[in-house]
Structures are given as C-alpha cells and as structure tokens.
Design a protein around this motif. Structure first.
Motif, PDB file in Angstrom:
ATOM      1  N   THR A 224      -1.200  -4.820   0.677  1.00 46.24           N
ATOM      2  CA  THR A 224      -0.585  -6.065   1.080  1.00 46.24           C
ATOM      3  C   THR A 224       0.783  -6.183   0.435  1.00 46.24           C
ATOM      4  O   THR A 224       1.017  -5.667  -0.643  1.00 46.24           O
ATOM      5  CB  THR A 224      -1.442  -7.261   0.664  1.00 46.24           C
ATOM      6  OG1 THR A 224      -1.680  -7.189  -0.750  1.00 46.24           O
ATOM      7  CG2 THR A 224      -2.778  -7.264   1.386  1.00 46.24           C
TER       8      THR A 224
ATOM      9  N   GLN B 139       4.925 -12.242  15.653  1.00 44.03           N
ATOM     10  CA  GLN B 139       3.654 -11.627  15.320  1.00 44.03           C
ATOM     11  C   GLN B 139       3.376 -11.889  13.846  1.00 44.03           C
ATOM     12  O   GLN B 139       4.201 -12.449  13.137  1.00 44.03           O
ATOM     13  CB  GLN B 139       3.688 -10.127  15.603  1.00 44.03           C
ATOM     14  CG  GLN B 139       3.851  -9.799  17.068  1.00 44.03           C
ATOM     15  CD  GLN B 139       3.730  -8.309  17.336  1.00 44.03           C
ATOM     16  OE1 GLN B 139       3.107  -7.572  16.597  1.00 44.03           O
ATOM     17  NE2 GLN B 139       4.327  -7.866  18.428  1.00 44.03           N
ATOM     18  N   THR B 140       2.219 -11.455  13.405  1.00 46.02           N
ATOM     19  CA  THR B 140       1.852 -11.653  12.008  1.00 46.02           C
ATOM     20  C   THR B 140       2.775 -10.876  11.085  1.00 46.02           C
ATOM     21  O   THR B 140       3.080 -11.323   9.993  1.00 46.02           O
ATOM     22  CB  THR B 140       0.391 -11.214  11.779  1.00 46.02           C
ATOM     23  OG1 THR B 140      -0.424 -11.918  12.716  1.00 46.02           O
ATOM     24  CG2 THR B 140      -0.063 -11.551  10.390  1.00 46.02           C
ATOM     25  N   ALA B 141       3.253  -9.733  11.527  1.00 50.34           N
ATOM     26  CA  ALA B 141       4.157  -8.931  10.705  1.00 50.34           C
ATOM     27  C   ALA B 141       5.520  -9.608  10.636  1.00 50.34           C
ATOM     28  O   ALA B 141       5.976 -10.211  11.595  1.00 50.34           O
ATOM     29  CB  ALA B 141       4.305  -7.545  11.293  1.00 50.34           C
ATOM     30  N   ARG B 142       6.148  -9.476   9.483  1.00 49.61           N
ATOM     31  CA  ARG B 142       7.500 -10.011   9.328  1.00 49.61           C
ATOM     32  C   ARG B 142       8.478  -8.844   9.298  1.00 49.61           C
ATOM     33  O   ARG B 142       8.313  -7.901   8.531  1.00 49.61           O
ATOM     34  CB  ARG B 142       7.595 -10.815   8.034  1.00 49.61           C
ATOM     35  CG  ARG B 142       8.902 -11.599   7.949  1.00 49.61           C
ATOM     36  CD  ARG B 142       8.981 -12.351   6.688  1.00 49.61           C
ATOM     37  NE  ARG B 142       9.219 -11.335   5.638  1.00 49.61           N
ATOM     38  CZ  ARG B 142       9.327 -11.593   4.364  1.00 49.61           C
ATOM     39  NH1 ARG B 142       9.162 -12.795   3.930  1.00 49.61           N
ATOM     40  NH2 ARG B 142       9.572 -10.635   3.502  1.00 49.61           N
TER      41      ARG B 142
ATOM     42  N   PHE C   6       3.257  -7.185   6.007  1.00 43.95           N
ATOM     43  CA  PHE C   6       2.173  -8.074   6.412  1.00 43.95           C
ATOM     44  C   PHE C   6       1.816  -8.972   5.234  1.00 43.95           C
ATOM     45  O   PHE C   6       1.693  -8.502   4.105  1.00 43.95           O
ATOM     46  CB  PHE C   6       0.948  -7.260   6.850  1.00 43.95           C
ATOM     47  CG  PHE C   6       1.192  -6.468   8.090  1.00 43.95           C
ATOM     48  CD1 PHE C   6       0.920  -7.004   9.332  1.00 43.95           C
ATOM     49  CD2 PHE C   6       1.718  -5.190   8.023  1.00 43.95           C
ATOM     50  CE1 PHE C   6       1.163  -6.281  10.485  1.00 43.95           C
ATOM     51  CE2 PHE C   6       1.958  -4.457   9.168  1.00 43.95           C
ATOM     52  CZ  PHE C   6       1.672  -4.999  10.401  1.00 43.95           C
ATOM     53  N   PRO C   7       1.630 -10.266   5.461  1.00 45.75           N
ATOM     54  CA  PRO C   7       1.420 -11.204   4.359  1.00 45.75           C
ATOM     55  C   PRO C   7       0.012 -11.201   3.780  1.00 45.75           C
ATOM     56  O   PRO C   7      -0.204 -11.733   2.707  1.00 45.75           O
ATOM     57  CB  PRO C   7       1.726 -12.558   5.003  1.00 45.75           C
ATOM     58  CG  PRO C   7       1.362 -12.369   6.437  1.00 45.75           C
ATOM     59  CD  PRO C   7       1.696 -10.937   6.747  1.00 45.75           C
ATOM     60  N   ARG C   8      -0.936 -10.600   4.481  1.00 46.20           N
ATOM     61  CA  ARG C   8      -2.321 -10.653   4.002  1.00 46.20           C
ATOM     62  C   ARG C   8      -3.096  -9.425   4.463  1.00 46.20           C
ATOM     63  O   ARG C   8      -2.603  -8.641   5.253  1.00 46.20           O
ATOM     64  CB  ARG C   8      -3.001 -11.928   4.495  1.00 46.20           C
ATOM     65  CG  ARG C   8      -3.026 -12.046   6.003  1.00 46.20           C
ATOM     66  CD  ARG C   8      -3.682 -13.349   6.471  1.00 46.20           C
ATOM     67  NE  ARG C   8      -3.496 -13.532   7.892  1.00 46.20           N
ATOM     68  CZ  ARG C   8      -4.221 -12.962   8.836  1.00 46.20           C
ATOM     69  NH1 ARG C   8      -5.194 -12.136   8.515  1.00 46.20           N
ATOM     70  NH2 ARG C   8      -4.002 -13.182  10.116  1.00 46.20           N
TER      71      ARG C   8
ATOM     72  N   PHE D 163      -4.318  -5.533  12.211  1.00 44.32           N
ATOM     73  CA  PHE D 163      -3.295  -6.136  13.048  1.00 44.32           C
ATOM     74  C   PHE D 163      -2.851  -5.170  14.138  1.00 44.32           C
ATOM     75  O   PHE D 163      -2.820  -3.967  13.928  1.00 44.32           O
ATOM     76  CB  PHE D 163      -2.061  -6.516  12.210  1.00 44.32           C
ATOM     77  CG  PHE D 163      -2.378  -7.439  11.075  1.00 44.32           C
ATOM     78  CD1 PHE D 163      -2.454  -8.805  11.276  1.00 44.32           C
ATOM     79  CD2 PHE D 163      -2.615  -6.934   9.813  1.00 44.32           C
ATOM     80  CE1 PHE D 163      -2.749  -9.656  10.229  1.00 44.32           C
ATOM     81  CE2 PHE D 163      -2.915  -7.777   8.764  1.00 44.32           C
ATOM     82  CZ  PHE D 163      -2.984  -9.141   8.972  1.00 44.32           C
TER      83      PHE D 163
END
Length: 129
Positions: free
Chosen positions: A1, A26-29, A53-55, A59
């Motif tokens: 993470t 999306q969840t990815a930054r 990815f924050p967590r 994904f």
C-alpha cells in the motif's frame, strides 16, 4: 500500500494518441506520467504511468489509448485492463530477527509496574529493587 506502481505501455505521441485512465476517476491516483522514444521522428516509444493505491484490495486499472481532443463518443483505438492486488507493506526483518523472533514472555520476577500500589495518606513510598 502507498507504494507507487509504474506501468509502461507502448505509445506514439506523434500520432496524438496517449494512454489515459478510463474512466478517469478510479481508485488509483495518478502520480505522474512520462514518455520516451528513440531520436527518430515519428517512431513509437513508451509511455510510463505511475499510480498509487490508497488501501489494500483488488483493483481493475483500465486504460484507453485515445486522442485527448476527441469526444468520448469516439471509441478508443486500444484498451487494456490490469488487475492489481495491493497488499500491506511487509516489514523487513533481519536474519537475526527471523532466527530469534522477539517474544514478550512474562518475567518470573515481578516488576515495580506490576506490584499493587499501597496507598498510605501523608507518606511517601519508596520502592527498592
């Protein structure tokens, strides 16, 4: 993470096409992107995208190869999908810690923190080892 993931995709910016996240949110930054190509004009190169990815979790990271000025109704020339499994960061342990893991075993000798406090009003209590 929280560790950047670099993805390198074949691209040719001289044609106006580039890889973009599809859908964009999306969840990815997206951290950054770069492009490298040989010194030959018009030659294909490589577009590198760095995401984080924050967590933890699994994904789908979807990219579309399109021209940015064209409306989204124009279908992408190419699409690709990456399934990314994000796991917790592993703790780096030394060889000694692997061979002799630290164990919090209770001591047979009582420690001052473990002894019950004896309250006597007006008297100072000194503990001796």
């Amino acid at each position: 993470t929280a560790q950047p993931l670099s993805i390198a995709l074949p691209a040719n910016f001289s044609t106006g096409y580039r890889w973009v996240l599809d859908p964009p949110l999306q969840t990815a930054r997206l951290l950054d992107e770069s492009y490298s190509s040989p010194s030959l004009p018009g030659a294909p190169g490589t577009q590198t995208v760095r995401v984080v990815f924050p967590r933890e979790g699994r994904f789908n990271l979807k990219f579309a190869y399109r021209r940015l000025w064209e409306p989204l109704t124009v279908p992408a020339v190419r699409m690709t999908n990456f399934v990314v499994l994000v796991t917790p960061k592993e703790k780096n342990t030394s060889m000694m810690e692997q061979l002799f893991p630290s164990q919090e075993l209770p001591s047979a000798i009582s420690q001052p923190e473990e002894e019950p406090a004896q309250n006597s009003p007006g008297k100072l209590q000194i503990r001796r080892p």
